[in-house]
Design an enzyme around this catalytic site. Structure first.
Site, mmCIF file in Angstrom:
data_model
loop_
_atom_site.group_PDB
_atom_site.id
_atom_site.type_symbol
_atom_site.label_atom_id
_atom_site.label_comp_id
_atom_site.label_asym_id
_atom_site.label_seq_id
_atom_site.Cartn_x
_atom_site.Cartn_y
_atom_site.Cartn_z
ATOM 1 N N ARG A 25 0.818 -1.222 0.000
ATOM 2 C CA ARG A 25 0.000 0.000 0.000
ATOM 3 C C ARG A 25 0.852 1.273 0.000
ATOM 4 O O ARG A 25 0.420 2.305 0.506
ATOM 5 C CB ARG A 25 -0.973 0.021 1.195
ATOM 6 C CG ARG A 25 -2.059 -1.033 1.110
ATOM 7 C CD ARG A 25 -2.900 -0.785 -0.123
ATOM 8 N NE ARG A 25 -3.886 -1.841 -0.306
ATOM 9 C CZ ARG A 25 -5.152 -1.737 0.057
ATOM 10 N NH1 ARG A 25 -5.596 -0.652 0.611
ATOM 11 N NH2 ARG A 25 -5.971 -2.727 -0.173
ATOM 12 N N ARG A 29 -2.982 6.353 -0.405
ATOM 13 C CA ARG A 29 -3.279 6.432 1.015
ATOM 14 C C ARG A 29 -2.472 7.454 1.804
ATOM 15 O O ARG A 29 -3.020 8.430 2.269
ATOM 16 C CB ARG A 29 -3.099 5.034 1.633
ATOM 17 C CG ARG A 29 -3.647 4.908 3.009
ATOM 18 C CD ARG A 29 -3.899 3.472 3.365
ATOM 19 N NE ARG A 29 -5.274 3.081 3.045
ATOM 20 C CZ ARG A 29 -5.744 1.864 3.202
ATOM 21 N NH1 ARG A 29 -4.961 0.898 3.639
ATOM 22 N NH2 ARG A 29 -6.992 1.600 2.927
ATOM 23 N N ARG A 38 -6.823 11.841 -6.192
ATOM 24 C CA ARG A 38 -8.065 11.139 -5.819
ATOM 25 C C ARG A 38 -9.246 12.089 -5.638
ATOM 26 O O ARG A 38 -10.393 11.658 -5.671
ATOM 27 C CB ARG A 38 -7.842 10.329 -4.534
ATOM 28 C CG ARG A 38 -7.359 8.925 -4.754
ATOM 29 C CD ARG A 38 -8.450 8.002 -5.298
ATOM 30 N NE ARG A 38 -9.260 7.428 -4.244
ATOM 31 C CZ ARG A 38 -10.562 7.539 -4.137
ATOM 32 N NH1 ARG A 38 -11.234 8.250 -5.026
ATOM 33 N NH2 ARG A 38 -11.209 6.962 -3.167
ATOM 34 N N ASP A 74 -6.254 -2.534 -8.329
ATOM 35 C CA ASP A 74 -6.804 -3.171 -7.135
ATOM 36 C C ASP A 74 -6.901 -4.667 -7.417
ATOM 37 O O ASP A 74 -6.903 -5.089 -8.581
ATOM 38 C CB ASP A 74 -8.186 -2.599 -6.784
ATOM 39 C CG ASP A 74 -8.611 -3.017 -5.373
ATOM 40 O OD1 ASP A 74 -8.122 -2.394 -4.411
ATOM 41 O OD2 ASP A 74 -9.387 -3.974 -5.239
ATOM 42 N N TYR A 151 -14.796 -11.789 -1.436
ATOM 43 C CA TYR A 151 -15.507 -10.556 -1.813
ATOM 44 C C TYR A 151 -16.703 -10.860 -2.708
ATOM 45 O O TYR A 151 -17.779 -10.282 -2.552
ATOM 46 C CB TYR A 151 -14.563 -9.585 -2.523
ATOM 47 C CG TYR A 151 -13.652 -8.837 -1.575
ATOM 48 C CD1 TYR A 151 -14.179 -7.960 -0.631
ATOM 49 C CD2 TYR A 151 -12.280 -9.002 -1.626
ATOM 50 C CE1 TYR A 151 -13.346 -7.283 0.240
ATOM 51 C CE2 TYR A 151 -11.439 -8.319 -0.755
ATOM 52 C CZ TYR A 151 -11.977 -7.461 0.180
ATOM 53 O OH TYR A 151 -11.162 -6.794 1.040
HETATM 54 O O1 CP3 Z 1 0.293 0.747 -2.997
HETATM 55 C C1 CP3 Z 1 -0.473 -0.145 -3.391
HETATM 56 O O2 CP3 Z 1 -0.411 -1.272 -2.950
HETATM 57 C C2 CP3 Z 1 -1.427 0.265 -4.474
HETATM 58 C C3 CP3 Z 1 -2.095 -0.779 -5.259
HETATM 59 C C4 CP3 Z 1 -3.144 -1.590 -4.516
HETATM 60 C C5 CP3 Z 1 -4.467 -1.165 -4.186
HETATM 61 N N1 CP3 Z 1 -5.132 -2.229 -3.674
HETATM 62 C C6 CP3 Z 1 -5.082 0.174 -4.431
HETATM 63 C C7 CP3 Z 1 -6.074 0.612 -3.412
HETATM 64 C C8 CP3 Z 1 -3.006 -2.912 -4.114
HETATM 65 C C9 CP3 Z 1 -1.793 -3.827 -4.171
HETATM 66 C C10 CP3 Z 1 -4.272 -3.310 -3.579
HETATM 67 C C11 CP3 Z 1 -4.545 -4.679 -3.111
HETATM 68 C C12 CP3 Z 1 -5.791 -4.954 -2.385
HETATM 69 N N2 CP3 Z 1 -7.025 -4.411 -2.544
HETATM 70 C C13 CP3 Z 1 -5.885 -5.970 -1.402
HETATM 71 C C14 CP3 Z 1 -4.776 -6.870 -0.969
HETATM 72 C C15 CP3 Z 1 -3.844 -6.173 -0.054
HETATM 73 C C16 CP3 Z 1 -4.319 -6.033 1.359
HETATM 74 O O3 CP3 Z 1 -4.307 -4.884 1.828
HETATM 75 O O4 CP3 Z 1 -4.663 -7.028 1.993
HETATM 76 C C17 CP3 Z 1 -7.215 -5.982 -0.942
HETATM 77 C C18 CP3 Z 1 -7.776 -6.875 0.140
HETATM 78 C C19 CP3 Z 1 -7.932 -4.996 -1.677
HETATM 79 C C20 CP3 Z 1 -9.383 -4.647 -1.591
HETATM 80 C C21 CP3 Z 1 -9.511 -3.236 -1.124
HETATM 81 N N3 CP3 Z 1 -9.381 -2.141 -1.944
HETATM 82 C C22 CP3 Z 1 -9.678 -2.765 0.201
HETATM 83 C C23 CP3 Z 1 -9.859 -3.640 1.431
HETATM 84 C C24 CP3 Z 1 -9.640 -1.358 0.165
HETATM 85 C C25 CP3 Z 1 -9.669 -0.398 1.330
HETATM 86 C C26 CP3 Z 1 -10.884 0.405 1.447
HETATM 87 C C27 CP3 Z 1 -10.582 1.638 2.291
HETATM 88 O O5 CP3 Z 1 -10.749 2.735 1.767
HETATM 89 O O6 CP3 Z 1 -10.167 1.476 3.448
HETATM 90 C C28 CP3 Z 1 -9.459 -0.980 -1.189
HETATM 91 C C29 CP3 Z 1 -9.331 0.392 -1.704
HETATM 92 C C30 CP3 Z 1 -7.957 0.721 -2.186
HETATM 93 N N4 CP3 Z 1 -7.275 0.010 -3.134
HETATM 94 C C31 CP3 Z 1 -7.181 1.851 -1.800
HETATM 95 C C32 CP3 Z 1 -5.998 1.795 -2.592
HETATM 96 C C33 CP3 Z 1 -4.862 2.783 -2.614
HETATM 97 C C34 CP3 Z 1 -7.580 2.871 -0.701
HETATM 98 C C35 CP3 Z 1 -7.425 4.310 -0.998
HETATM 99 C C36 CP3 Z 1 -8.397 4.952 -1.973
HETATM 100 O O7 CP3 Z 1 -9.632 4.705 -1.911
HETATM 101 O O8 CP3 Z 1 -7.896 5.735 -2.760
#
Ligand code: CP3
Length: 356
Positions: A25, A29, A38, A74, A151
């Protein structure tokens, strides 16, 4: 011949002059420059615009010394390409329009043709690869079948996975059909990423720790083995990541990945000895350590480096991704510490290595 990126050398368990590091991540973020983008675009829009996705992928590398970039997408991205209607909701995560709970739902997931279904991902990778230098790795990734299935079946993030396990136990044929499709999709997706130039791939099985070892063996492991076996001949390191996996490590070690991710619940030295030193490990600082005072953070990071014991095959990372609200200063401090202290530790060990 130019040397492979440091992370690739470590994944192959070659001796390195310092421990390569990156953070799950890291793109997004915690960076204000990401949050500014964003404000204009959704996460899905960013991932579908290669120029923006490449920029976001590279942003953390301009902020701190990192040995890898992870492509911005994602785990749900290929499912969108395969025809699943979903949204990624801020502060929640993936939300599925019509959760999949029967054979008809499974059949609605099309086979993925990456060039047609997710061309933007492959284009992002090509753009990023051009911007990195030869020592930096570009990491591609996919969600693992179990985590994707969780999911798809629940329809949204879950704590107990009641619907997922109900399908597994109550309709095993449907479950296996779903996992079969997701394994095929993952292989096609990762193969295309390798073709577009990634140096390593990570398979995220974030929620697999919800399973007992027996359930893992019966309902998940055959698909993980298929993925790693199918991709093995590409010669690209494969990282198998999960959370709360301390009772699954011995099983995961037999699935065919070259690197196993360790979360912070298992001390790195203990986890590695159970996995076996013929595989590399990645991890395993508690992401909450980044909220601690600098001296505590530094001590915890040093502890991780020391537990690797100078053995070749450690990639520094967090045990899971950066949490929302992580102070950026501490992330930078940690990246710098890993770079300098791991070089010092390797230097200190060198005479011993020659004697041994
Ligand atoms: O730096 C990075 O890793 C960027 C690429 C990336 C994202 N998601 C972008 C993202 C990666 C590698 C992921 C993987 C991902 N997505 C996983 C596996 C990794 C882990 O953390 O276990 C999972 C379970 C997801 C599903 C997902 N997508 C979740 C649980 C969330 C969080 C929701 C929240 O807002 O708390 C997301 C959203 C997400 N995907 C964000 C990012 C940067 C959050 C920030 C945003 O909304 O811009």
């Amino acid at each position: 011949m130019p040397r492979a990126p440091l992370l690739v050398q470590a994944a192959r368990r070659e001796p390195v002059e310092r421990t390569p590091g990156w953070f799950m991540r890291q793109a997004g973020r915690i960076l204000p420059e990401y949050r500014a983008i964003r404000e204009r675009l959704t996460l899905i829009e960013i991932s579908q615009r290669p120029d923006v996705a490449a920029e976001v992928t590279l942003q953390p590398l301009r902020r701190m010394p990192l040995d890898a970039a992870i492509m911005f997408a994602d785990i749900m991205t290929p499912l969108i390409g395969a025809g699943v209607a979903l949204d990624i909701v801020e502060g929640v995560g993936p939300v599925i329009e019509r959760p999949i709970r029967d054979d008809a739902g499974v059949r609605a997931i099309r086979a993925l043709q990456p060039d047609q279904d997710v061309p933007y991902v492959l284009e992002t990778l090509r753009l990023v690869r051009r911007e990195l230098d030869a020592s930096q790795a570009l990491i591609g990734f996919a969600g693992a079948p179990f985590t994707l299935a969780a999911y798809l079946v629940e329809g949204r993030p879950s704590r107990d996975f009641v619907r997922t396990k109900s399908l597994m136990y109550g309709a095993p044929a449907t479950w296996h059909m779903l996992m079969d499709r997701l394994a095929e999709l993952t292989v096609a997706y990762l193969r295309a990423q390798i073709g577009a130039g990634v140096d390593a791939v990570q398979v995220f099985d974030s929620w697999v720790g919800a399973l007992s070892p027996d359930d893992y063996a019966q309902f998940v492991q055959p698909y993980m083995r298929r993925i790693f076996t199918s991709l093995g001949s590409a010669g690209v390191p494969m990282i198998h990541f999960g959370v709360m996996t301390s009772t699954l490590l011995e099983a995961m070690a037999t699935d065919g990945a070259s690197v196993i991710g360790l979360d912070w619940r298992v001390p790195l030295d203990e986890g590695w000895s159970r996995i076996g030193y013929d595989l590399a490990v990645q991890g395993n600082l508690d992401p909450v350590a980044l909220f601690a005072p600098p001296a505590v953070l530094e001590a915890k990071a040093l502890d991780v480096l020391q537990r690797a014991g100078g053995r070749p095959g450690h990639i520094f990372n967090l045990g899971h991704g950066f949490l929302p609200g992580t102070p950026l200063d501490n992330a930078i401090r940690l990246a710098e510490l890993v770079r300098h202290e791991s070089a010092r530790l390797h230097e200190d060990r060198r005479p011993l290595a020659i004697l041994a």
